[in-house]
Write a protein that holds these residues in place. Structure first.
Motif: not given
Length: 430
Positions: A283-289, A407-414, A180-191
């Motif tokens: 920025r957020p990422t669309a969620i279906f379901g 996560c906002e702390t990660f972004e603020n400390l970037k 989220r901090a590096l690439y600017g996308r909120r992908v909740r489960q990147p792994i």
């Protein structure tokens, strides 16, 4: 593994040639999952019949253990009975199941490489990968991972789970906030182990020279997510409900996954340095379901073992910590080591700065990444212990709110990361 080296065995290529074409491919990377693979396959077959009755599907099991044993387990699978139980008519297009071993470095990543190759050979239009140890899978997962690709043209579909607060600590404390901090996308489960993808994404990934080391194992998921983001593929998330699978205690079972996921994450940080360094916010990422309030079963965590593992590592890694961490972070880490158990806490800002310090130092260790990653592992144990203590009385909803604040702390400390990264880059250039 060279990208031109096929992960498919000769027998697998022959079997795929007989199948010729299938519009949907569902891959299952498996390793000795005979106790659970039947349920996963049955859910896939029911899902294909219910939601895509006019589409021919292939369930491709890429087995890293005993493919014969898995085949025997599935031999007596009663698909027609499953259709009847779910009030589904036999579909016009029948789907097939293929079990095969793969070639190359043993690991999840190589198993998925074979799945990518299989998708290209049968001309699949939409694909998904599902973990082999799933206990909570339902036929709806097939629709939620395939339909965004097949119907809406998405290139990558990541899962959005309802998980217990202590399930997924690598995701919650590192992979999600760093992505989220590096690439600017909120992908909740990147792994997340379950995802949908287009054949175009699979083709792009197969061409890359990144299939050795950690990507051949547990680093595959974070690599896929990062590439999908950076190469502009259309990304969404699908809510799959609760994820119940084989439980893993962070202090006893997750060390190999930690080393491979974080090693891949750090390697990608250097690879894409010219791009993430200019990204601010997310920025957020669309969620279906349909999101529900299901409560996953608890995941036990041995907090005392985590604290002990952290403290016992100090003599072994004190030198590396002094070299890698900024002095303020190092001294705070030493204070945490001396704290009494009832006061044990690793301040989250120190954890974030420590991750950033290690990311900055990683390029100097790329020839021997195990050294730096092994030094970070005990600090991760301290971070998990601190997280568990802090959230002991919180329900899953409040914990999720806390994770997003972190996560906002990660972004603020970037800016801290950028400043240290640029200084280290200048030093490397001489």
């Amino acid at each position: 593994m060279n990208p031109k080296t096929s992960a498919l065995t000769e027998d697998a290529r022959k079997d795929l040639k007989k199948i010729r074409e299938a519009e949907i491919l569902i891959g299952i990377p498996s390793y000795q999952s005979v106790h659970s693979i039947g349920r996963v396959v049955k859910a896939c077959l029911v899902g294909l019949a219910k939601y895509f009755p006019d589409k021919r599907g292939l369930i491709f099991i890429s087995e890293g253990g005993d493919a014969v044993a898995v085949s025997e387990t599935l031999r007596d699978l009663s698909v027609e009975e499953a259709f009847d139980q779910n009030m589904i008519t036999v579909p016009k297009a029948r789907s097939e199941v293929l079990v095969t071993d793969y070639r190359g470095i043993p690991g999840k990543g190589t198993a998925i490489k074979a799945i990518f190759e299989a998708a290209g050979r049968i001309g699949a239009r939409a694909c998904a990968v599902l973990d082999s140890d799933l206990q909570s899978i339902s036929p709806e997962w097939v629709q939620l991972l395939i339909a965004p690709v097949l119907v809406k043209g998405f290139g990558f579909v990541t899962p959005y789970y309802s998980r217990h607060k202590y399930d997924g600590t690598i995701t919650n404390l590192i992979a999600y906030p760093m992505t989220r901090a590096l690439y600017g996308r909120r992908v909740r489960q990147p792994i997340g182990g379950d995802f949908g993808f287009s054949p175009q994404l699979a083709e792009s990934l197969l061409k890359k020279e990144f299939w050795n080391g950690s990507v051949a194992r547990f680093g595959i998921d974070i690599w896929m997510t990062t590439v999908a983001i950076k190469e502009g593929f259309k990304i969404c998330q699908s809510f799959l409900g609760a994820k119940i699978h084989d439980e893993k205690d962070p202090g006893r079972d997750l060390a190999p996954m930690f080393l491979q996921v974080v090693g891949t994450l750090f390697a990608l940080t250097r690879r894409y340095e010219s791009e993430w360094i200019h990204v601010l916010g997310s920025r957020p990422t669309a969620i279906f379901g349909f999101e529900t309030e299901l409560s996953p079963r608890p995941v036990p965590v041995d907090v005392e073992n985590l604290k002990r593992s952290f403290r016992e590592a100090v003599p072994s890694y004190r030198t590396e910590w002094q070299d890698i961490l900024e002095p303020g972070n190092y001294y705070k880490l030493m204070e945490v080591c001396e704290e009494q158990d009832r006061y044990f806490e690793l301040p989250f800002e120190v954890w974030v700065k420590s991750i950033y310090d290690f990311a900055v130092a990683y390029p100097a260790y790329e020839g021997n990444p195990e050294t730096i990653l092994a030094a970070l592992l005990p600090i991760y144990y301290a971070a998990v212990a601190s997280f568990v203590v802090k959230t002991k009385e919180m329900d899953n909803r409040r914990v999720e709110e806390l994770i997003n604040r972190q996560c906002e702390t990660f972004e603020n400390l970037k800016p801290y990361l950028i400043q240290r990264w640029e200084a280290a880059s200048q030093k490397r250039r001489g």
